[in-house]
Scaffold this active site. Structure first.
Site, PDB file in Angstrom:
ATOM      1  N   SER A 201      47.380  52.076  39.183  1.00  0.00           N
ATOM      2  CA  SER A 201      46.420  52.125  40.293  1.00  0.00           C
ATOM      3  C   SER A 201      46.741  53.343  41.158  1.00  0.00           C
ATOM      4  O   SER A 201      46.718  54.459  40.660  1.00  0.00           O
ATOM      5  CB  SER A 201      46.472  50.820  41.101  1.00  0.00           C
ATOM      6  N   HIS A 229      42.839  51.488  37.923  1.00  0.00           N
ATOM      7  CA  HIS A 229      41.879  51.073  38.944  1.00  0.00           C
ATOM      8  C   HIS A 229      41.101  52.301  39.412  1.00  0.00           C
ATOM      9  O   HIS A 229      41.640  53.153  40.115  1.00  0.00           O
ATOM     10  CB  HIS A 229      42.593  50.444  40.141  1.00  0.00           C
ATOM     11  N   ASP A 325      48.408  43.345  40.244  1.00  0.00           N
ATOM     12  CA  ASP A 325      47.675  43.305  38.983  1.00  0.00           C
ATOM     13  C   ASP A 325      48.597  43.715  37.835  1.00  0.00           C
ATOM     14  O   ASP A 325      49.343  44.682  37.939  1.00  0.00           O
ATOM     15  CB  ASP A 325      46.474  44.255  39.068  1.00  0.00           C
TER      16      ASP A 325
END
Length: 385
Positions: A201, A229, A325
């Site tokens: 991310s 992401h 995540d």
């Protein structure tokens, strides 16, 4: 003004100064919107709201912001031109680029990252759409808090010998803990890996480009699937950058596409990328379902789905990023006999995702970014040490 650290019983007496945020955007609507959001938060304040990049460059030394939200398209001096000038005047300034979702702006955002911007955020086409504005608000405040917080922690650590009465450190991410030597690490799985999965991310694009440039021998013989992401258009540009960095084929995954060795597959922005088994082959299945862990695409859907295809033959890597995540999917990979590697805190832009995996006790190794590539090459060549 100082604010007590909330939600952390161990630090109820600790105080810190709010993060000072400089907003630079030629849209009075955007400046007003972001200003209201920031002023409603207890741990940040608006240090300045400016219309042009030139205003920001001329005033940054006086304003002394911790974080700047910098628009790309502005009169007099645009964001990409102002960026190096701002960093020249304040080296530790955290700059978050803001732009609408066009290919041109996505390309400029990637250039900004290479010039020292900490992150980027896509602006909604219209702030009148409540859901788009809510997502923009959530993502922006998270980025300001986590990216600004890391700089404050570094500054606090550097000046710790002075034992100041007022700590300049915002609440740390939940998984940013003490010594990594204390992290519990498990042995690598006994099954030779047959696929490489990567989740990332904040800070991920640069980390991914660096990593894939070092693992050509792995890519040549095994499939590599990545979830970063990122919104649509940005993932298209990232795939092109990965292809140049790896000097191997890289593209956004296509629904129904057969997964093959020698390819890098990137989850397209706005859709989860899963893998299913069809007719004895691994096939990509794109999912337009709701966000997972507040993200779409998310890492957990990729990690979880791969277990049905490769079972214990999975090697997963969790790189820099906010949130957790990849942790739950990583747990399931380990339970199936696979292995997980996390990037270490020192080399991560934000040690949220890799920190969550490391602190969950599921990692076989927690390594600096520059050691992950060589480790992967050894593991895929059969060296389990």
């Amino acid at each position: 003004m100082s604010v007590a650290l909330a939600g952390n019983p161990a630090s109820t007496s600790t105080q810190y100064e709010p993060l000072r945020v400089m907003i630079v955007d030629d849209s009075v609507v955007i400046r007003g919107l972001i200003s209201r959001w920031i002023e409603a938060e207890p741990d940040m304040v608006v240090a300045a709201s400016l219309r042009t990049g030139l205003d920001a460059v001329n005033q940054v030394e006086r304003i002394k912001p911790d974080v700047a939200v910098l628009d790309i398209e502005m009169p007099e001096l645009d964001g990409i031109s102002a960026l190096p000038k701002l960093l020249a005047k304040k080296r530790d300034l955290i700059i978050i680029m803001a732009s609408t979702l066009t290919r041109r702006n996505a390309e400029i955002s990637f250039k900004a990252l290479s010039l020292g911007a900490a992150d980027y955020i896509p602006k909604p086409e219209s702030t009148r759409e409540a859901s788009a504005a809510d997502i923009f608000k959530h993502d922006l405040l998270q980025k300001i808090r986590h990216l600004g917080g890391k700089v404050r922690r570094k500054a606090s650590a550097a000046s710790s010998t002075a034992a100041p009465a007022l700590m300049r450190e915002p609440a740390a991410p939940a998984h940013s803990v003490a010594s990594q030597a204390a992290l519990v690490k498990r042995p690598f799985g006994v099954t030779a890996p047959r696929v490489l999965l990567i989740g990332s991310s904040t800070g991920g694009p640069q980390a991914l480009m660096s990593l894939v440039s070092e693992i050509g021998s792995v890519i040549d013989h095994y499939p590599v699937l990545i979830t970063q992401h990122m919104p649509p258009t940005f993932t298209t540009i990232l795939a092109e950058h990965l292809m140049r960095s790896a000097r191997r084929p890289a593209h956004e995954g296509v629904d129904g596409e057969v997964v093959k060795s020698g390819q890098i597959y990137l989850a397209p922005g706005g859709r989860h990328m899963r893998v299913v088994r069809q007719g004895g082959q691994a096939v990509i299945a794109l999912d337009d379902g709701p966000p997972v862990n507040f993200c779409k695409p998310a890492v957990d859907p990729l990690f979880n789905s791969a277990i049905d295809v490769w079972q214990s033959g999975i090697l997963a890597v969790v790189l820099t990023g906010m949130g957790s995540d990849g942790m739950r999917g990583g747990k399931d990979i380990v339970a199936a006999g696979g292995s997980v590697i996390a990037q270490d805190e020192a080399s991560s832009v934000v040690w949220g995702m890799p920190g969550a995996a490391a602190n969950a006790g599921i990692c076989a190794a927690v390594l600096p970014l520059n050691q992950i590539g060589p480790k992967l090459v050894r593991l895929f060549s059969g060296d389990r040490s």
